[in-house]
Motif scaffolding. Structure first.
Motif, PDB file in Angstrom:
ATOM      1  N   CYS A  80       0.828  -1.212   0.000  1.00 29.38           N
ATOM      2  CA  CYS A  80       0.000   0.000   0.000  1.00 29.38           C
ATOM      3  C   CYS A  80       0.861   1.260   0.000  1.00 29.38           C
ATOM      4  O   CYS A  80       0.571   2.210  -0.737  1.00 29.38           O
ATOM      5  N   LEU A  81       1.909   1.270   0.809  1.00 34.05           N
ATOM      6  CA  LEU A  81       2.792   2.435   0.844  1.00 34.05           C
ATOM      7  C   LEU A  81       3.503   2.636  -0.495  1.00 34.05           C
ATOM      8  O   LEU A  81       3.666   3.771  -0.959  1.00 34.05           O
ATOM      9  N   LEU A  82       3.922   1.539  -1.111  1.00 32.96           N
ATOM     10  CA  LEU A  82       4.548   1.649  -2.434  1.00 32.96           C
ATOM     11  C   LEU A  82       3.563   2.171  -3.476  1.00 32.96           C
ATOM     12  O   LEU A  82       3.921   3.008  -4.322  1.00 32.96           O
ATOM     13  N   SER A  83       2.331   1.719  -3.407  1.00 32.35           N
ATOM     14  CA  SER A  83       1.315   2.185  -4.348  1.00 32.35           C
ATOM     15  C   SER A  83       1.010   3.670  -4.148  1.00 32.35           C
ATOM     16  O   SER A  83       0.908   4.423  -5.125  1.00 32.35           O
ATOM     17  N   ILE A  84       0.880   4.086  -2.907  1.00 36.67           N
ATOM     18  CA  ILE A  84       0.632   5.509  -2.627  1.00 36.67           C
ATOM     19  C   ILE A  84       1.824   6.346  -3.072  1.00 36.67           C
ATOM     20  O   ILE A  84       1.672   7.390  -3.706  1.00 36.67           O
ATOM     21  N   GLY A  85       3.034   5.874  -2.755  1.00 36.64           N
ATOM     22  CA  GLY A  85       4.237   6.606  -3.152  1.00 36.64           C
ATOM     23  C   GLY A  85       4.379   6.723  -4.652  1.00 36.64           C
ATOM     24  O   GLY A  85       4.719   7.790  -5.173  1.00 36.64           O
ATOM     25  N   SER A  86       4.111   5.640  -5.377  1.00 34.17           N
ATOM     26  CA  SER A  86       4.245   5.704  -6.835  1.00 34.17           C
ATOM     27  C   SER A  86       3.191   6.618  -7.447  1.00 34.17           C
ATOM     28  O   SER A  86       3.447   7.296  -8.439  1.00 34.17           O
ATOM     29  N   THR A  87       2.002   6.661  -6.847  1.00 33.84           N
ATOM     30  CA  THR A  87       0.963   7.554  -7.355  1.00 33.84           C
ATOM     31  C   THR A  87       1.331   9.015  -7.109  1.00 33.84           C
ATOM     32  O   THR A  87       1.144   9.865  -7.982  1.00 33.84           O
ATOM     33  N   LEU A  88       1.868   9.297  -5.941  1.00 31.51           N
ATOM     34  CA  LEU A  88       2.233  10.682  -5.623  1.00 31.51           C
ATOM     35  C   LEU A  88       3.456  11.161  -6.401  1.00 31.51           C
ATOM     36  O   LEU A  88       3.555  12.335  -6.752  1.00 31.51           O
ATOM     37  N   LEU A  89       4.381  10.252  -6.671  1.00 33.26           N
ATOM     38  CA  LEU A  89       5.607  10.631  -7.365  1.00 33.26           C
ATOM     39  C   LEU A  89       5.478  10.591  -8.883  1.00 33.26           C
ATOM     40  O   LEU A  89       6.346  11.101  -9.583  1.00 33.26           O
ATOM     41  N   LYS A  90       4.409   9.987  -9.379  1.00 36.97           N
ATOM     42  CA  LYS A  90       4.215   9.868 -10.818  1.00 36.97           C
ATOM     43  C   LYS A  90       3.930  11.244 -11.410  1.00 36.97           C
ATOM     44  O   LYS A  90       3.088  11.981 -10.892  1.00 36.97           O
ATOM     45  N   PRO A  91       4.618  11.585 -12.498  1.00 30.01           N
ATOM     46  CA  PRO A  91       4.316  12.882 -13.127  1.00 30.01           C
ATOM     47  C   PRO A  91       2.898  12.885 -13.675  1.00 30.01           C
ATOM     48  O   PRO A  91       2.387  11.867 -14.121  1.00 30.01           O
ATOM     49  N   ASN A  92       2.287  14.020 -13.611  1.00 31.28           N
ATOM     50  CA  ASN A  92       0.901  14.164 -14.054  1.00 31.28           C
ATOM     51  C   ASN A  92       0.866  14.201 -15.573  1.00 31.28           C
ATOM     52  O   ASN A  92       0.765  15.253 -16.183  1.00 31.28           O
ATOM     53  N   GLU A  93       0.943  13.009 -16.196  1.00 36.34           N
ATOM     54  CA  GLU A  93       1.023  12.911 -17.649  1.00 36.34           C
ATOM     55  C   GLU A  93      -0.311  13.236 -18.307  1.00 36.34           C
ATOM     56  O   GLU A  93      -0.381  13.962 -19.282  1.00 36.34           O
ATOM     57  N   LYS A  94      -1.367  12.648 -17.802  1.00 42.68           N
ATOM     58  CA  LYS A  94      -2.684  12.851 -18.398  1.00 42.68           C
ATOM     59  C   LYS A  94      -3.651  13.327 -17.320  1.00 42.68           C
ATOM     60  O   LYS A  94      -3.720  12.762 -16.246  1.00 42.68           O
ATOM     61  N   ALA A  95      -4.409  14.322 -17.644  1.00 43.01           N
ATOM     62  CA  ALA A  95      -5.417  14.799 -16.693  1.00 43.01           C
ATOM     63  C   ALA A  95      -6.536  13.781 -16.541  1.00 43.01           C
ATOM     64  O   ALA A  95      -7.186  13.710 -15.512  1.00 43.01           O
ATOM     65  N   ALA A  96      -6.744  12.963 -17.563  1.00 40.53           N
ATOM     66  CA  ALA A  96      -7.817  11.974 -17.512  1.00 40.53           C
ATOM     67  C   ALA A  96      -7.535  10.890 -16.487  1.00 40.53           C
ATOM     68  O   ALA A  96      -8.453  10.332 -15.901  1.00 40.53           O
TER      69      ALA A  96
END
Length: 155
Positions: free
Chosen positions: A54-70
């Motif tokens: 869960c922590l890895l999933s949250i971290g990857s979501t927060l650190l992922k560049p906002n590529e698509k607004a969709a």
């Protein structure tokens, strides 16, 4: 703002944290005192593994560049209603296991769950719920010898 990519892992993080608290309170049996693997070992491993994922999933979501607004859309009301519908179905399923039995309650739960998720074709609903429940029941009871409640209807 909480989006659907953060909501799932956040909810599971809360559940795994509660599970970890309960897992660390499992009392050891007298003969398990000096054992390496006890009845509390696997729940502790599951809890730790779940928290890390869960922590890895949250971290990857927060650190992922906002590529698509969709991809970063806020929660939709229909998704929340479906989730709540499935939660209600789970409670009904657990209440119906004892009186109705595993086969009937599992088939009904899968059928209703697929319906809540948006499937409306009758053939798909029947062929995706009934065979799954029967095959799972057969594997558990006949192959592995695990008891599944037959229900009060049959007795």
């Amino acid at each position: 703002m909480m989006n659907r990519e953060l909501l799932g892992p956040s909810l599971f993080l809360a559940l795994f944290t509660l599970y970890a608290i309960v897992a660390w309170q499992i009392p050891l049996l007298p003969f398990e005192e000096y054992e390496t693997v006890t009845s509390a070992t696997l729940p502790k491993v599951y809890a730790a593994f779940g928290i890390v994922v869960c922590l890895l999933s949250i971290g990857s979501t927060l650190l992922k560049p906002n590529e698509k607004a969709a991809e970063n859309q806020p929660l939709e009301k229909s998704h929340v209603v479906r989730t709540l519908g499935l939660l209600v179905l789970m409670v009904i399923y657990s209440a119906m296991l004892e009186p109705v039995g595993f086969l009937i309650s599992t088939s009904a739960f899968l059928l209703a769950g697929f319906f809540v998720m948006g499937e409306r074709r009758k053939k798909i609903l029947l062929f995706a719920s009934l065979p799954v429940a029967v095959v799972f029941w057969f594997l558990m009871t006949q192959v592995l010898g695990i008891y599944l409640v037959p229900g009060d209807l049959w007795s």
